[in-house]
Design an enzyme around this catalytic site. Structure first.
Site, PDB file in Angstrom:
ATOM      1  N   SER A 124      27.374 -27.147  -3.915  1.00 33.87           N
ATOM      2  CA  SER A 124      27.621 -25.604  -4.314  1.00 33.87           C
ATOM      3  C   SER A 124      28.617 -25.844  -5.358  1.00 33.87           C
ATOM      4  CB  SER A 124      28.299 -25.206  -3.078  1.00 33.87           C
ATOM      5  OG  SER A 124      28.974 -23.952  -3.431  1.00 33.87           O
ATOM      6  N   TYR A 149      34.789 -25.002   3.663  1.00 34.88           N
ATOM      7  CA  TYR A 149      33.202 -25.099   3.355  1.00 34.88           C
ATOM      8  C   TYR A 149      32.986 -25.902   2.233  1.00 34.88           C
ATOM      9  CZ  TYR A 149      29.074 -23.619   0.830  1.00 34.88           C
ATOM     10  OH  TYR A 149      27.770 -23.492   0.117  1.00 34.88           O
ATOM     11  N   LYS A 153      31.175 -29.801   1.077  1.00 35.45           N
ATOM     12  CA  LYS A 153      30.071 -29.801   0.022  1.00 35.45           C
ATOM     13  C   LYS A 153      30.687 -31.060  -0.645  1.00 35.45           C
ATOM     14  CE  LYS A 153      27.277 -27.098   1.239  1.00 35.45           C
ATOM     15  NZ  LYS A 153      25.856 -27.449   1.964  1.00 35.45           N
TER      16      LYS A 153
HETATM   17  C1  WQD Z   1      30.814 -12.887  -4.847  1.00 39.79           C
HETATM   18  C2  WQD Z   1      31.869 -11.977  -5.476  1.00 39.79           C
HETATM   19  C3  WQD Z   1      33.721 -11.648  -4.085  1.00 39.79           C
HETATM   20  C4  WQD Z   1      31.564  -9.380  -0.704  1.00 39.79           C
HETATM   21  C5  WQD Z   1      29.871 -18.148  -1.959  1.00 39.79           C
HETATM   22  C6  WQD Z   1      30.021 -19.632  -1.663  1.00 39.79           C
HETATM   23  C7  WQD Z   1      28.944 -20.167  -2.540  1.00 39.79           C
HETATM   24  C8  WQD Z   1      27.762 -19.709  -1.973  1.00 39.79           C
HETATM   25  C9  WQD Z   1      27.709 -17.902  -2.290  1.00 39.79           C
HETATM   26  C10 WQD Z   1      26.429 -20.284   0.005  1.00 39.79           C
HETATM   27  C11 WQD Z   1      33.401 -12.528  -5.134  1.00 39.79           C
HETATM   28  C12 WQD Z   1      32.900 -10.035  -4.444  1.00 39.79           C
HETATM   29  C13 WQD Z   1      31.907 -10.140  -2.030  1.00 39.79           C
HETATM   30  C14 WQD Z   1      32.045  -8.001  -0.940  1.00 39.79           C
HETATM   31  C15 WQD Z   1      33.124  -8.267  -2.999  1.00 39.79           C
HETATM   32  N1  WQD Z   1      27.615 -20.035  -0.530  1.00 39.79           N
HETATM   33  N2  WQD Z   1      32.584  -9.512  -3.211  1.00 39.79           N
HETATM   34  N3  WQD Z   1      32.881  -7.541  -1.786  1.00 39.79           N
HETATM   35  O1  WQD Z   1      32.192 -16.467  -2.594  1.00 39.79           O
HETATM   36  O2  WQD Z   1      31.153 -16.273  -5.083  1.00 39.79           O
HETATM   37  O3  WQD Z   1      30.283 -17.763  -3.034  1.00 39.79           O
HETATM   38  O4  WQD Z   1      28.833 -17.438  -1.478  1.00 39.79           O
HETATM   39  O5  WQD Z   1      25.335 -20.470  -0.433  1.00 39.79           O
HETATM   40  O6  WQD Z   1      28.998 -21.672  -2.191  1.00 39.79           O
HETATM   41  O7  WQD Z   1      31.113 -20.052  -2.443  1.00 39.79           O
HETATM   42  O8  WQD Z   1      29.837 -15.543  -3.168  1.00 39.79           O
HETATM   43  O9  WQD Z   1      29.109 -13.224  -2.621  1.00 39.79           O
HETATM   44  O10 WQD Z   1      30.854 -13.765  -1.090  1.00 39.79           O
HETATM   45  O11 WQD Z   1      31.171 -13.142  -3.501  1.00 39.79           O
HETATM   46  O12 WQD Z   1      33.621  -7.679  -3.833  1.00 39.79           O
HETATM   47  O13 WQD Z   1      31.780  -7.424   0.133  1.00 39.79           O
HETATM   48  O14 WQD Z   1      31.682 -10.796  -4.982  1.00 39.79           O
HETATM   49  O15 WQD Z   1      35.054 -11.195  -4.139  1.00 39.79           O
HETATM   50  O16 WQD Z   1      33.989 -12.210  -6.278  1.00 39.79           O
HETATM   51  P1  WQD Z   1      31.131 -16.582  -3.320  1.00 39.79           P
HETATM   52  P2  WQD Z   1      30.075 -13.907  -2.287  1.00 39.79           P
END
Ligand code: WQD
Length: 339
Positions: A124, A149, A153
């Site tokens: 990741s 998490y 990785k």
């Molecule tokens: C993306 C953006 C949030 C939810 C993680 C892991 C990565 C992969 C994907 C597994 C961020 C914003 C989110 C919400 C929001 N893991 N957001 N409101 O954290 O970039 O990545 O998940 O495959 O390894 O690190 O993904 O989709 O949680 O967030 O504003 O209800 O969306 O703040 O900026 P992230 P995410």
């Protein structure tokens, strides 16, 4: 080539099983269904027409793994099975370290015992932490992960690297994913988060489907074009195809102790608000959302430089953000109808 796909009933795993089949590989699915369910297997069968062998096993159970490797002679393994919720990992670090690392160690040991040569690992972009410069390349220094998490990785990559260099019977590739989104265009498989989604796109589609009241955007005071975080959103089918390319590369590689890492992203960074506006436009709807406080552990901006995977594997993301969000919505409509 017969390929074990651990976590093969999961979001990325199920799409990879389909693409492996389309490319002439023989996938075998292992999944403990902790974060998926059997309906995914039906979806895969409806797309491919094939009932792939399925083992409801846990990679933490070494004896079960040995039983499986006794029965099926694998040419390679793609290892997706892991806990992957960033926020949850902060609450339950020991569960994450144990599950994600013991399963990896079991697999590598059993692969060595049964002389299975090819290993593709689901890593990741979290291993980069908050990079100082963008886009990130594979040489961008790995910074301390912002969650247990992400740390599992980073540790896993080091375990695989050291193992490959000591045990020349195995070749391995770690694929560093960015943000996988979307669903198979058929709408027969997609993202099926259990409980409240932690990831952005499933939360958006559930809000648009009326299953959630409103999406909260976590912060609009970042140093970005519109104040919201920047991510590299990649269609899950493009990501699945990168795994097929990685296996083919390993199959063609003579070197007996080959290990490498590849960024698998589109190379484009979009803000959360860009994504929301695209979702509304492409699906002709209005999303109910509000701006809330930042989420702890969030990286401000990250997106890939994907030249290495483009050049060495001849792989490039083909689908646009709009296509990903159209497919995500199509999938949500299908599963909401069937509820
Ligand atoms: C993306 C953006 C949030 C939810 C993680 C892991 C990565 C992969 C994907 C597994 C961020 C914003 C989110 C919400 C929001 N893991 N957001 N409101 O954290 O970039 O990545 O998940 O495959 O390894 O690190 O993904 O989709 O949680 O967030 O504003 O209800 O969306 O703040 O900026 P992230 P995410």
């Amino acid at each position: 080539m017969k390929i074990l796909v651990t976590g093969g009933a999961g979001f990325i795993g199920s799409h990879t099983v389909v693409e492996l089949h389309q490319a002439g590989f023989q996938p075998v699915i292992l999944d403990n269904l902790y974060n998926s369910n059997r309906s995914v297997l039906n979806g895969i069968k409806q797309i491919t027409g094939v009932d792939f062998p399925f083992y409801e096993y846990d990679c933490n159970d070494l004896e079960k793994l040995r039983e499986l490797f006794d029965k099926e002679q694998f040419d390679g393994v793609i290892h997706f099975a892991a806990y992957k919720a960033v926020g949850e990992s902060v609450q339950k670090p020991l569960a994450y370290y144990e599950n994600n690392l013991v399963s990896l160690l079991n697999l590598l040991n059993v692969m060595q015992e049964y002389k299975v040569p090819n290993f593709v690992f689901s890593s990741s972009c979290t291993v980069y932490g908050q990079p100082e410069s963008l886009p990130v390349t594979e040489d961008t220094p790995r910074l301390p992960a912002t969650s247990p998490y992400g740390n599992t990785k980073a540790i896993a990559e080091d375990i695989i690297r050291d193992h490959v260099h000591a045990a020349p019977s195995v070749k391995a590739i770690a694929l560093r994913y960015f943000n996988p989104i979307g669903a198979h265009e058929s709408g027969l498989i997609g993202e099926l988060p259990n409980g409240v989604p932690s990831n952005l796109v499933p939360y958006i589609t559930q809000t648009a489907a009326g299953l959630r009241d409103s999406l909260t955007v976590f912060g609009d005071d970042y140093d970005t074009a519109d104040g919201t975080c920047v991510r590299d959103f990649i269609h899950v089918v493009d990501l699945a195809k990168a795994h097929v390319k990685a296996l083919s590369l390993l199959e063609q590689t003579e070197a007996s102790n080959y290990y490498d890492v590849f960024n698998v992203g589109t190379g484009e960074g979009y803000t959360v608000l860009n994504l929301i506006n695209t979702f509304e436009t492409v699906n002709n709807l209005k999303l109910n959302y509000n701006i809330g406080p930042r989420r702890a552990g969030d990286v401000e901006k990250i997106y890939a430089q994907a030249d290495k995977v483009n050049t060495i594997m001849n792989w490039k993301a083909e689908k646009t953000l709009a296509e990903s969000l159209r497919d995500a919505w199509n999938w949500q409509l299908k599963i909401t109808q069937t509820k």
